[in-house]
Design a protein around this motif. Sequence first.
Motif, PDB file in Angstrom:
ATOM      1  N   ALA A 146      26.908  -1.805   4.316  1.00 26.38           N
ATOM      2  CA  ALA A 146      26.413  -1.074   3.153  1.00 26.38           C
ATOM      3  C   ALA A 146      27.126   0.264   3.031  1.00 26.38           C
ATOM      4  CB  ALA A 146      24.905  -0.860   3.269  1.00 26.38           C
ATOM      5  N   LYS A 147      27.351   0.939   4.157  1.00 26.21           N
ATOM      6  CA  LYS A 147      28.074   2.214   4.141  1.00 26.21           C
ATOM      7  C   LYS A 147      29.490   2.021   3.628  1.00 26.21           C
ATOM      8  CE  LYS A 147      25.919   5.068   7.667  1.00 26.21           C
ATOM      9  NZ  LYS A 147      26.009   5.523   9.038  1.00 26.21           N
ATOM     10  N   ALA A 148      30.142   0.969   4.101  1.00 27.54           N
ATOM     11  CA  ALA A 148      31.512   0.687   3.676  1.00 27.54           C
ATOM     12  C   ALA A 148      31.566   0.399   2.181  1.00 27.54           C
ATOM     13  CB  ALA A 148      32.068  -0.501   4.461  1.00 27.54           C
ATOM     14  N   ILE A 149      30.631  -0.409   1.697  1.00 29.59           N
ATOM     15  CA  ILE A 149      30.577  -0.729   0.270  1.00 29.59           C
ATOM     16  C   ILE A 149      30.321   0.534  -0.535  1.00 29.59           C
ATOM     17  CG2 ILE A 149      29.203  -1.926  -1.491  1.00 29.59           C
ATOM     18  CD1 ILE A 149      28.759  -4.114   0.699  1.00 29.59           C
ATOM     19  N   HIS A 150      29.425   1.378  -0.036  1.00 29.17           N
ATOM     20  CA  HIS A 150      29.084   2.614  -0.734  1.00 29.17           C
ATOM     21  C   HIS A 150      30.310   3.510  -0.877  1.00 29.17           C
ATOM     22  CE1 HIS A 150      26.556   5.752  -2.260  1.00 29.17           C
ATOM     23  NE2 HIS A 150      26.997   6.593  -1.346  1.00 29.17           N
ATOM     24  N   THR A 151      31.078   3.656   0.199  1.00 30.23           N
ATOM     25  CA  THR A 151      32.267   4.498   0.139  1.00 30.23           C
ATOM     26  C   THR A 151      33.295   3.902  -0.810  1.00 30.23           C
ATOM     27  OG1 THR A 151      32.919   3.436   2.195  1.00 30.23           O
ATOM     28  CG2 THR A 151      32.089   5.681   2.360  1.00 30.23           C
ATOM     29  N   LEU A 152      33.407   2.584  -0.822  1.00 30.90           N
ATOM     30  CA  LEU A 152      34.340   1.934  -1.742  1.00 30.90           C
ATOM     31  C   LEU A 152      33.933   2.197  -3.179  1.00 30.90           C
ATOM     32  CD1 LEU A 152      35.027  -1.533  -0.090  1.00 30.90           C
ATOM     33  CD2 LEU A 152      36.692   0.258  -0.562  1.00 30.90           C
ATOM     34  N   GLN A 153      32.646   2.110  -3.464  1.00 31.40           N
ATOM     35  CA  GLN A 153      32.155   2.343  -4.815  1.00 31.40           C
ATOM     36  C   GLN A 153      32.375   3.807  -5.207  1.00 31.40           C
ATOM     37  OE1 GLN A 153      28.152   0.887  -4.668  1.00 31.40           O
ATOM     38  NE2 GLN A 153      28.746  -1.135  -5.404  1.00 31.40           N
ATOM     39  N   LEU A 154      32.183   4.726  -4.266  1.00 35.21           N
ATOM     40  CA  LEU A 154      32.418   6.140  -4.549  1.00 35.21           C
ATOM     41  C   LEU A 154      33.881   6.359  -4.895  1.00 35.21           C
ATOM     42  CD1 LEU A 154      30.341   8.069  -1.865  1.00 35.21           C
ATOM     43  CD2 LEU A 154      29.979   8.017  -4.325  1.00 35.21           C
ATOM     44  N   ARG A 155      34.770   5.718  -4.157  1.00 38.69           N
ATOM     45  CA  ARG A 155      36.194   5.845  -4.415  1.00 38.69           C
ATOM     46  C   ARG A 155      36.544   5.305  -5.805  1.00 38.69           C
ATOM     47  NH1 ARG A 155      39.308   3.811   0.836  1.00 38.69           N
ATOM     48  NH2 ARG A 155      38.353   5.378   2.131  1.00 38.69           N
ATOM     49  N   GLU A 156      35.936   4.177  -6.146  1.00 36.82           N
ATOM     50  CA  GLU A 156      36.189   3.565  -7.457  1.00 36.82           C
ATOM     51  C   GLU A 156      35.773   4.500  -8.581  1.00 36.82           C
ATOM     52  OE1 GLU A 156      34.719  -0.373  -8.320  1.00 36.82           O
ATOM     53  OE2 GLU A 156      35.628  -1.117  -6.479  1.00 36.82           O
ATOM     54  N   THR A 157      34.570   5.077  -8.471  1.00 35.68           N
ATOM     55  CA  THR A 157      34.097   5.941  -9.530  1.00 35.68           C
ATOM     56  C   THR A 157      34.900   7.232  -9.579  1.00 35.68           C
ATOM     57  OG1 THR A 157      32.387   6.710  -7.994  1.00 35.68           O
ATOM     58  CG2 THR A 157      31.720   5.056  -9.607  1.00 35.68           C
ATOM     59  N   ALA A 158      35.370   7.693  -8.435  1.00 33.82           N
ATOM     60  CA  ALA A 158      36.156   8.927  -8.394  1.00 33.82           C
ATOM     61  C   ALA A 158      37.533   8.730  -9.040  1.00 33.82           C
ATOM     62  CB  ALA A 158      36.321   9.408  -6.946  1.00 33.82           C
ATOM     63  N   SER A 159      38.076   7.526  -8.892  1.00 33.44           N
ATOM     64  CA  SER A 159      39.421   7.270  -9.430  1.00 33.44           C
ATOM     65  C   SER A 159      39.396   7.092 -10.947  1.00 33.44           C
ATOM     66  CB  SER A 159      40.026   6.027  -8.776  1.00 33.44           C
ATOM     67  OG  SER A 159      39.265   4.878  -9.100  1.00 33.44           O
ATOM     68  N   HIS A 160      38.236   6.739 -11.516  1.00 26.07           N
ATOM     69  CA  HIS A 160      38.149   6.511 -12.961  1.00 26.07           C
ATOM     70  C   HIS A 160      38.049   7.824 -13.729  1.00 26.07           C
ATOM     71  CE1 HIS A 160      38.176   2.232 -13.081  1.00 26.07           C
ATOM     72  NE2 HIS A 160      37.234   2.158 -12.147  1.00 26.07           N
TER      73      HIS A 160
END
Length: 38
Positions: free
Chosen positions: A24-38
């Motif tokens: 869940a932590k890994a997925i959360h960080t991935l999602q944060l990265r995705e939203t930050a890149s947009h």
Amino acid sequence: NAQLKSWRILRKLRCCPHRAGRLAKAIHTLQLRETASH
């Protein structure tokens, strides 16, 4: 769509809370990265 997949994985890992927590932590960080890149 990717979020649905991750929730499915978490559901499968419900038997192992420790691993699910790490995932869940890994997925959360991935999602944060995705939203930050947009």
